[in-house]
Structures are given as C-alpha cells and as structure tokens.
Design a protein around this motif. Structure first.
Motif, PDB file in Angstrom:
ATOM      1  N   THR B 151      33.561 -20.007 -40.885  1.00 49.94           N
ATOM      2  CA  THR B 151      33.159 -19.229 -39.957  1.00 49.94           C
ATOM      3  C   THR B 151      33.644 -18.826 -38.508  1.00 49.94           C
ATOM      4  O   THR B 151      32.832 -17.172 -38.339  1.00 49.94           O
ATOM      5  N   LYS B 154      37.020 -15.419 -37.987  1.00 53.21           N
ATOM      6  CA  LYS B 154      37.228 -14.413 -39.152  1.00 53.21           C
ATOM      7  C   LYS B 154      38.123 -13.273 -38.652  1.00 53.21           C
ATOM      8  O   LYS B 154      38.447 -11.702 -39.062  1.00 53.21           O
ATOM      9  N   THR B 155      37.652 -12.498 -37.580  1.00 51.00           N
ATOM     10  CA  THR B 155      38.488 -12.322 -36.688  1.00 51.00           C
ATOM     11  C   THR B 155      39.515 -13.028 -35.558  1.00 51.00           C
ATOM     12  O   THR B 155      39.156 -14.136 -35.643  1.00 51.00           O
ATOM     13  N   VAL B 254      39.395 -15.407 -47.767  1.00 48.17           N
ATOM     14  CA  VAL B 254      39.420 -14.446 -47.036  1.00 48.17           C
ATOM     15  C   VAL B 254      40.290 -13.759 -46.734  1.00 48.17           C
ATOM     16  O   VAL B 254      40.790 -15.005 -45.820  1.00 48.17           O
ATOM     17  N   VAL B 256      41.800 -12.524 -42.567  1.00 47.80           N
ATOM     18  CA  VAL B 256      41.406 -12.691 -41.339  1.00 47.80           C
ATOM     19  C   VAL B 256      41.563 -11.041 -40.792  1.00 47.80           C
ATOM     20  O   VAL B 256      42.312 -10.435 -41.295  1.00 47.80           O
ATOM     21  N   ALA B 268      40.548  -5.063 -40.188  1.00 45.26           N
ATOM     22  CA  ALA B 268      40.408  -6.151 -42.037  1.00 45.26           C
ATOM     23  C   ALA B 268      41.672  -5.456 -42.904  1.00 45.26           C
ATOM     24  O   ALA B 268      41.713  -3.609 -43.086  1.00 45.26           O
TER      25      ALA B 268
END
Lengths: 306, 363
Positions: B151, B154-155, B254, B256, B268
C-alpha cells in the motif's frame, strides 16, 4: 532340541531376514526412480491434456495460445532425427568395427579410444558451438535441418561407438573361428556373423543416443533453432524431374523441445499449458521410437541361435 | 583365393551398388543390407554437401531482440496467412546484439532491435558493405511492479528508484524505509532482468544514469515469468520489466506510478501516458531492414505489411503503437531507400515519440 541346531536355525532365519530386508530396500530404490518419473509424466499430462487433440498436431505456432499448434516443430523433430540417424549410425558402427576388428593395438588406437570415451561426456553446448563453427559457418550449410541433424549426430556418435564395441566384444570367439575355418574373409565374417549377432546391442546404443538427441535443445539453440517457423520444409518429392528434392535438408526448422522453451517463457499462462501438451507429445514420440527399437531388438534376438 | 574372389561383389566403383546391394543377402536376416543402405544414404548426404548451389525458396529471415520478437512474430503469422504460405518468414531470438552480429554478416533480411544501432555495429555493417533502413515500429514502457497488497509504494520518483538500484546501494539499502522514511521498516526484495538484457541496459541508463551500472545483490532472471512470480509471492518485492509482461499479469501485480522528479505528478504506464509523452520510462523499438533485401519483392511486401498493420498488432501483443504518421514515414523510408540511422550511435534513452518524430522530420 540340540542348542547348536537352534543356534544355526536362528542364524539362518536372521540372514534370511537380512536378505528379505535388502530386497525391500532395492524395491524402494526402484520405486523412488519410477514414481518420480511417473509423477513428472502425470503432472505434464494433467497440465497439458486439454490441448491434446488433432488440431494441436496439425496447426502452426501462433500468438494466440488456443490456436497455436506444433505441426512445424514435430515435423522438424522427426526430420532432424532422420538426418541424425542416417549420418550417426553408419559412422558410429563403422568406427566401432574398425576399432574393434581392424585397428592394431598401438598408441594411436589407444589415443583414439581415450578420445571416444571422453567425448561421450562432453557437454552438449560444446557440440553446439562446434556445429556453429564447422557446419553453419565453415561449410556454409547455414541454420538448416542438415546442420542440426549433423550436430546431434556428432553428439551421439561416441555413445553408438561405445555400445557397438561392447556388443561386438560379446560375440563368442568360436563364432569368429568357425567363420574363418570355412574360409570367410574378415569382412564376410563381420557382415554375416558379427553384425547380425551384435545388432541387439547396437540398437540399444542407437536408442539411447536418439532418445538423448530428440530431447536436446542446447546444441540447436546455438545454430538458431529458437525461431518462429510457421511452415513445413519443402517435400522431398516434386512434380517436375528429377522428382526427388533435397531442399528440405536446407530448410530452416524448429524442434519440439525448443517450441516448449519458447512457450514457457511467454507471459500468458495459456502458453504454459501448450508447453506441457507439447511435452506429452515429445514423450510419446520418444516412447514410440524406443518401443519400435526394443521390438526390433526382440525380433533380432529371437532369431539368434548359437 | 581366386575362386573366392569370383563370388564377391561387383566392384564398388559402380554407383548402382547402393540400389542392388540388398538382393545379394536374401537368405540372411538382411541386417548387413540395412547397414549398407545406411552407408549409401550417408553417401547421398555427402553428395548433397558437395553441391553448393541449392534452390532457395522465398524466405524472409528475421532475427534479434526478444523484446521485439512478439511483434515480429504476430506480423509474420498474419503475413504468411495473407500470402497463403507462398512466402516463408522465420523469426529468431538472438538478442539485439546477436541479431546485429548476423545482420552485419549479411545473414538476415531484417533485424529486430530494442535499441538503436551502436557505433560499433555501424562500423561492422559498413565494413561488410551492409546498408540498412531504420524503422521505429513501437514503444515499450519499462514497468516497475509491486505486490498488490503493497500500500505504501504506489508512486515513486526516479530519484527513489536510483537510491534502490544504484551500485552504491549494494548491501546498504536493504529496507524500504531506507529509501523513503515514510515507508515501513520491512525488507526490500528486488527482482530484475539479468545483465544480458536490453531492458537492464535501458533501465540502468535512464534511472541510474550510466548503462549497465546497477547493484548486483538482487534476484536476476532472463525469464520475466520468474520475476512476475517473485513479486507475486512477496509483499516486499519489487521488479522491473517490459510493459507486455505487466499487461499479461495485471491480476497478479500492481504497477508503480513514476514521477520524473520530486513534486512532479506520478504517472502510471499505459498506452495513453506513453503516447502523450508523460510516462518517463519509455523506449522505442526498431526494425532494421537490409538495403539489399529491400530490393527483393517478398521483403518489400513484408515491410509494407508490417507498417500497415503495426498499429493493431503492436497493441495486441502488449506494446504501444507509434502515431500513424510514424508508420507513413517508415513506408517513405522504404520507397525512397533512406539509408542509415537517425541516432548516430546514441542509445535513444529518454526519447519520446514527439522527439523521435521531430528527429525524423529534421533529417
């Protein structure tokens, strides 16, 4: 009861028990090997069975996993094996006959023997590099079925030589002497007696070699078999004279293990199913080949009467 | 002795011996005959070897980068279908370097390249008299991926990626909070392609600043599926690879979002962000066509087919197509036989579609 007799009986019982124990141990060892193989085959089959149908065998590779098939790769495997057999068997058997029956025992023969024995243990990548340098570049055969077949033939040559020599040696000496006594020349003795009697052992060597060759990828990758091929080699029979064509020897190709390798390294998991299915086909091809050879060997041995 | 002689075979000088050899030994089991037949077959092969001139069908020979392979394979498949098998196309996977090696020896019609041709390769080709047409055919986005339940990361900024991957990080940066204090104190488990890969070369050049300069204590694999599996099983994992592998494994990983610098918006990877030039880790993919081969009708047709269908097929195999005018420009290159490279041996890192188009317009 005589105490000494009882002692003796106990000793015998104990040794029988040991005997029994060892037999069980041997059975366990055998079962481990068999079960491992069985598990591997079952796993492959369970992964791949859903793709095993006629269209899988008759379609070309494709970027769509559900449409992709192994036509070009199983045909490729078959023709490469053909070239390998046709070139390795006569060379290997010929070399073995020379070494066993004709060659004088001197340092040169010893050197050759040492080399042949050691060649059997050379890693297959070395044969690949040799084939790349010799067949592809020096002889200019290119990345073709012919180069691949010859590369694999080189690889299995030592196995065939060693197996042939072993089985020539196993022919009883009185067979030779009987042939000579009847006035046969050396070659007649070899061709009419030695070769037929030792054919079973020679076949075994050929089977082992071919079974190794059909699953081999390494030497073929170096000569460029890792390729998308969606066509078959040209047919050996043509409509116009001279009706026979050797173009197929010069055709680009791919083989089953390399098609599997290609599919395994793809992102879509549907291709991994295809790879398993291709593995099953490869195994069936190997089993058929071995089965046929074992059948032949059985037929030959049946006819031998000393 | 003379008596025995008479019964022996006709002289082996007669080539027909091969054909007639079997009849002699009928009463025996025939094995020596099979042996003789094999000898004859081997002789036949030798005869073939002795004939250097063999008829060659129409074959378009392609080799090179494994990254470009899926695109070339898709085009080859459709082209052969459209030509109903009259033209045969082979697509090999030797890597960009290996591909150029063969290309500059005049063994290929087309080479797939995940980077522009280098200075050294230009010289090799020149020495062998190989001229070429350069055609950018798609974009790839290097995608950084993490576990779906991660979590915190993500960036990321390029600077943070550099902290993770630069050679100085070796043995030092082993926990997430060492990269960014806001991230948890958990082990940082890195996965990446091996040093032979073009992806590795490009990533190190763009992120670390120097090609092939990277920390060594990560889990490398040339097989991107291993990287996917690695991160999929490890909540602390992080990996980078080509966009197509992310596209095919979106349910397991997922991506990044990457910010070019602190304070810039994180982006993204997607078809839109690469085409609109906002995703910072994109790279062009190329094919190089040998000028000599471009004169052959089947190669010409193939290259035309490639550019006409690139938009659809590139998208389908998980890469990002160039704008339509880029493909039109490629067709012009083919028609006018525009030789040479636009890059002059540069790597093409940080090159966006817009810059590429501008470069081509300027030429």
């Amino acid at each position: 009861m005589d105490p000494r007799l009882a002692e003796l009986r106990a000793l015998i019982a104990r040794h029988k028990w040991n005997d029994h124990l060892f037999a069980r141990l041997g059975l366990v060892c055998t079962m481990i090997a068999v079960l491992m193989l069985f598990a591997a085959i079952l796993d492959l089959f369970l992964d791949g069975y859903q793709r095993l149908d006629g269209t899988f065998l008759t379609s070309y590779p494709s970027r769509h996993p559900e449409r992709a098939g192994i036509l070009s790769s199983w045909v490729g495997s078959a023709v490469v094996m053909l070239v390998t057999m046709v070139s390795a068997v006569p060379l290997g058997v010929g070399a073995a006959i020379y070494l066993e029956e004709y060659a004088d025992k001197n340092w040169l023969t010893n050197l050759i023997e040492l080399n042949v024995t050691n060649l059997a243990g050379v890693p297959s990548i070395i044969y690949g590099l040799l084939a790349l340098g010799l067949f592809v570049h020096m002889l200019g055969l290119g990345e073709t079925i012919l180069s691949a077949g010859l590369a694999l033939a080189l690889m299995i040559l030592p196995m065939i030589i060693v197996a042939t020599r072993e089985s020539l040696r196993a022919v009883p000496v009185h067979i030779r002497e009987a042939a000579y006594a009847l006035g046969a020349t050396r070659w007649r003795m070899i061709s009419d007696h030695l070769l037929p009697y030792s054919m079973g052992g020679i076949m075994t060597g050929v089977i082992i070699g071919m079974a190794r060759a059909i699953g081999e990828t390494t030497p073929l990758i170096t000569i460029g078999a890792l390729t998308f091929i969606a066509f078959l080699p040209p047919p050996p029979i043509t409509a116009e004279p001279p009706f026979l064509s050797v173009d197929w020897l010069m055709s680009p190709f791919t083989v089953l293990p390399i098609q599997m390798f290609n599919w395994i390294s793809r992102p879509e998991s549907a291709f991994h199913v295809n790879a398993a299915a291709a593995g099953v086909v490869l195994m069936i091809m190997t089993l058929l080949m071995n089965g046929f050879a074992i059948y032949l060997r059985y037929q030959i041995r049946k006819k031998i009467k000393w | 002795m003379a008596g025995i002689r008479r019964h022996q075979n006709p002289s082996p000088k007669n080539p027909l011996l091969c054909v007639f050899a079997p009849s002699r030994n009928k009463k025996h089991w025939g094995w020596p005959d099979v042996f003789l037949k094999n000898l004859c077959a081997a002789g036949a092969i030798m005869a073939v070897l002795a004939t250097p001139a063999y008829a060659r069908g129409e074959i378009v020979k392609i080799d090179g980068s494994s990254t470009v392979y899926p695109i070339a394979e898709a085009v080859a498949e459709e082209f052969q279908k459209a030509r109903r098998g009259r033209v045969r196309v082979t697509v090999g996977v030797s890597g960009t370097g290996g591909g150029f090696n063969k290309f500059c020896r005049n063994e290929l019609d087309i080479v797939n390249a995940s980077r522009p041709i280098t200075k050294q390769e230009m010289e090799d080709c020149k020495a062998a008299g190989v001229n070429y047409l350069e055609m950018p055919i798609a974009y790839d986005a290097i995608t950084v991926v993490i576990h779906p339940r991660n979590t915190w990361a993500k960036t990321m900024t390029i600077a943070e990626l550099r902290t993770m991957w630069e050679p100085a990080a070796q043995g030092q940066i082993t926990r997430w909070n060492q990269v960014n204090p806001a991230w948890p104190d958990q082990p940082l488990n890195l996965f990446g392609p091996g040093a032979d890969s073009g992806t590795f070369e490009y990533f190190t050049e763009t992120v670390v600043g120097r090609a092939r300069s990277s920390r060594g204590d990560y889990t490398p694999s040339e097989d991107d599926n291993i990287l996917v599996m690695g991160v999929n099983r490890d909540i602390n994992g992080l990996a980078y690879f080509g966009y197509a592998y992310y596209e095919a494994n979106k349910d397991k990983l997922v991506s990044v979002a990457i910010a070019a610098a602190e304070g810039m918006p994180a982006v993204a990877p997607s078809v839109q962000t690469v085409q609109s030039e906002v995703y910072p880790l994109s790279r062009p993919l190329f094919i190089y066509v040998s000028a000599k081969s471009a004169a052959k009708p089947e190669v010409r047709e193939f290259v035309e087919f490639f550019n006409h269908n690139a938009d659809e097929l590139v998208r389908e195999v998980g890469y990002i197509p160039l704008p339509a005018k880029a493909y039109a420009y490629n067709i012009e290159t083919l028609v006018n036989l525009r030789l040479g490279s636009n890059f002059d041996g540069e790597t093409g890192a940080g090159l966006t579609i817009g810059k590429l188009m501008k470069m081509e317009a300027e030429r």
